[in-house]
Design a protein around this motif. Sequence first.
Motif, PDB file in Angstrom:
ATOM      1  N   HIS A 130       4.838  -2.588  11.134  1.00 33.22           N
ATOM      2  CA  HIS A 130       4.907  -3.292   9.599  1.00 33.22           C
ATOM      3  C   HIS A 130       4.903  -4.889  10.137  1.00 33.22           C
ATOM      4  O   HIS A 130       4.672  -5.430  11.270  1.00 33.22           O
ATOM      5  CB  HIS A 130       6.224  -3.163   9.261  1.00 33.22           C
ATOM      6  N   LYS A 393       8.904  -7.975   1.604  1.00 35.84           N
ATOM      7  CA  LYS A 393       8.387  -6.626   1.305  1.00 35.84           C
ATOM      8  C   LYS A 393       7.183  -6.383   0.162  1.00 35.84           C
ATOM      9  O   LYS A 393       6.912  -7.311  -0.295  1.00 35.84           O
ATOM     10  CB  LYS A 393       9.546  -5.847   0.331  1.00 35.84           C
ATOM     11  N   THR A 394       6.778  -5.218   0.141  1.00 37.85           N
ATOM     12  CA  THR A 394       5.663  -5.117  -0.996  1.00 37.85           C
ATOM     13  C   THR A 394       6.388  -5.103  -2.482  1.00 37.85           C
ATOM     14  O   THR A 394       7.720  -4.936  -2.417  1.00 37.85           O
ATOM     15  CB  THR A 394       4.999  -3.810  -1.041  1.00 37.85           C
ATOM     16  N   VAL A 400       5.912  -4.006   4.369  1.00 29.57           N
ATOM     17  CA  VAL A 400       4.532  -4.286   4.489  1.00 29.57           C
ATOM     18  C   VAL A 400       3.992  -3.981   5.968  1.00 29.57           C
ATOM     19  O   VAL A 400       4.137  -4.580   7.019  1.00 29.57           O
ATOM     20  CB  VAL A 400       4.489  -5.992   4.144  1.00 29.57           C
ATOM     21  N   ASP A 404      -2.475  -3.898   6.822  1.00 28.71           N
ATOM     22  CA  ASP A 404      -2.638  -4.505   5.624  1.00 28.71           C
ATOM     23  C   ASP A 404      -2.689  -6.060   5.532  1.00 28.71           C
ATOM     24  O   ASP A 404      -3.475  -6.827   4.667  1.00 28.71           O
ATOM     25  CB  ASP A 404      -1.502  -3.999   4.557  1.00 28.71           C
ATOM     26  N   VAL A 405      -1.684  -6.346   6.315  1.00 28.22           N
ATOM     27  CA  VAL A 405      -1.644  -7.864   6.353  1.00 28.22           C
ATOM     28  C   VAL A 405      -2.893  -8.533   6.956  1.00 28.22           C
ATOM     29  O   VAL A 405      -3.285  -9.639   6.512  1.00 28.22           O
ATOM     30  CB  VAL A 405      -0.357  -8.394   7.158  1.00 28.22           C
TER      31      VAL A 405
END
Length: 586
Positions: A130, A393-394, A400, A404-405
């Motif tokens: 994450h 957080k999303t 997260v 994706d970041v």
Amino acid sequence: MYHHVLESRLCAAVAAVVPSVDPAILQVQPASEARFGDYQSNSLMLVAKAARLNPRQLAADVVARLEVSDCCGPVEIAGPGFLNFRLTPRALAGWVEEAASGRADLVPRSGSPRTVVLDFSSPNVAKPMHVGHIRSTGIGDALQRLWRLLGHRVISDNHIGDWGTQFGKLLVGWKELLDRPALERDPIAEMERLYKAVNTQCDADPARLEAARQELVRLQAGDPENLAIWREMIRLSQVQFDTLYGRLGVRFDHTLGESFYNPGLGRVVDELLAAGIARTSDGAVAVFSDRTMPPKEDPFLVSRDGEWVDVPALIRKSDGGFNYMTTDLATVDHRLRTWAPDEILYVVDDRQSGHFRALFHVFARWQPEACRKTRLRHIGFGKILGDDGKPFKTRSGDTVRLADVLDEAEERALQVVTGKRPDLPEAERREIARIVGIGAVKWQDLLPNRQSDYVFSWDKMLALQGNTAPYVQYQYTRAAKVVRDAGEGSGAVPEVVLNEPAELALARHLMNLGYTLEAAAQECRPNYLCNYLHELAGLYSAFYEACPVLKASEPARSTRLALCRLSARVLRLGLETLGIEVTEKM
Ligand code: ARG
């Protein structure tokens, strides 16, 4: 690297006045403010204190013997005994000539290289990495590059979490709930789903918990089916970790996960029991406080209702299983025997600081001799927060994902690059966006003091103005372009003559690279380098606005070209040391 030159001159002068002094305490550093000159030393106050001398008198005696007239104007004594040094313009220009022509090293190689084991990143198997993993991974990688650059021997070791009680639940899930196509699409997401599903069942149903425990016992006993599934889980996780490490440009010398130490854990417990360091308590084995420390500093005590109560470190559970602590003890032992390091650095979240204080303490009691030779350091860091000041957080409240970041960073950087350079072909814009986007995420993370929390902000990190990677990368492209346009080889640098304030300020700052690298490595603070580079980028930009280069007449032209060449080299070297790439166009 005048701070070293001045330091050794200072040592000689002090030794003549106070022969007993330890040269290690004599330091010269870049001046904190320009009005104090170029360098300062605050060390004479310490010397005076230790030798019971009047500091101003000592300073006067030292200055009388200080031989620096070849590079400095008169040395000034300020306040209670500070020394201020001013380089002569000639000395500064001489350094620029030497450095720009490549005759002088930009980077001080350590005269006494150390062997350093760096434990960083260390994600857990079957869980997605994450956004928080950028912290240990980025800081650890910057430190590995930094220490290597300075000539130290670095051994990086990714201590992945590939063993432990979570595999009981994962095995139950794998055997009963596995969705093969989902596993093929996104193995970590599927494993995470299995874990969460079984975990929920276990909360409601003790029989499920018992089933998970049984699977774990079977795994630990070497059951071939369970071992095969466990290996598959590690393999699948490693593929995804490696994809991320590839994108981040991070490499490890070793990936010795927790399971590697499994065979030696029984011995660790036996030795600690035999040495009287651990004892049995309610069927478990634990290490208690030895009461040698003030309770406030003792990692094995906490204060409850005004009383100090034991928080022992568990090293064997009552069911015979071992703990995180046991593995870490075996790991220190292995690293010492394998690499005989001078230091082991653990780049791990500050929430584990209690664990590491306890670990270092137990290890020191177990192997006191080894501990005198090896320094164990926890290099902690704070949290990443969202706009609301709570952990990032999303929208739906999930953690997260790092992948994706990085995707979003590249996507957003593409918008920025396209806005600035619509003329470039798409493939080229995408490549620049990759470098800028990933660089921006890393810089945002490396910039704050590592122990502080920081707020994750897309707008801030991608801004072209400000303390950001794109700003520094952009100033690099400007400097590199001038050098390219000049079209000369890296060869001879004619005489350098520094006149303009912008030239002088830039030259002075360039010279402090070595000092900054040493300080950043010493204290494990990559933010020193970020701030140095940001300031350099600003000084370069001011110089670029104020001083034409290629159209100037000599000797200004060669002088300025040398400054551009050096600025480009230092910006690039600095960014690369932080694990951030540069691009020639932006
Ligand atoms: N896997 C651990 C976690 O995610 C971090 C391991 C850090 N290194 C160590 N030697 N304990 O919390």
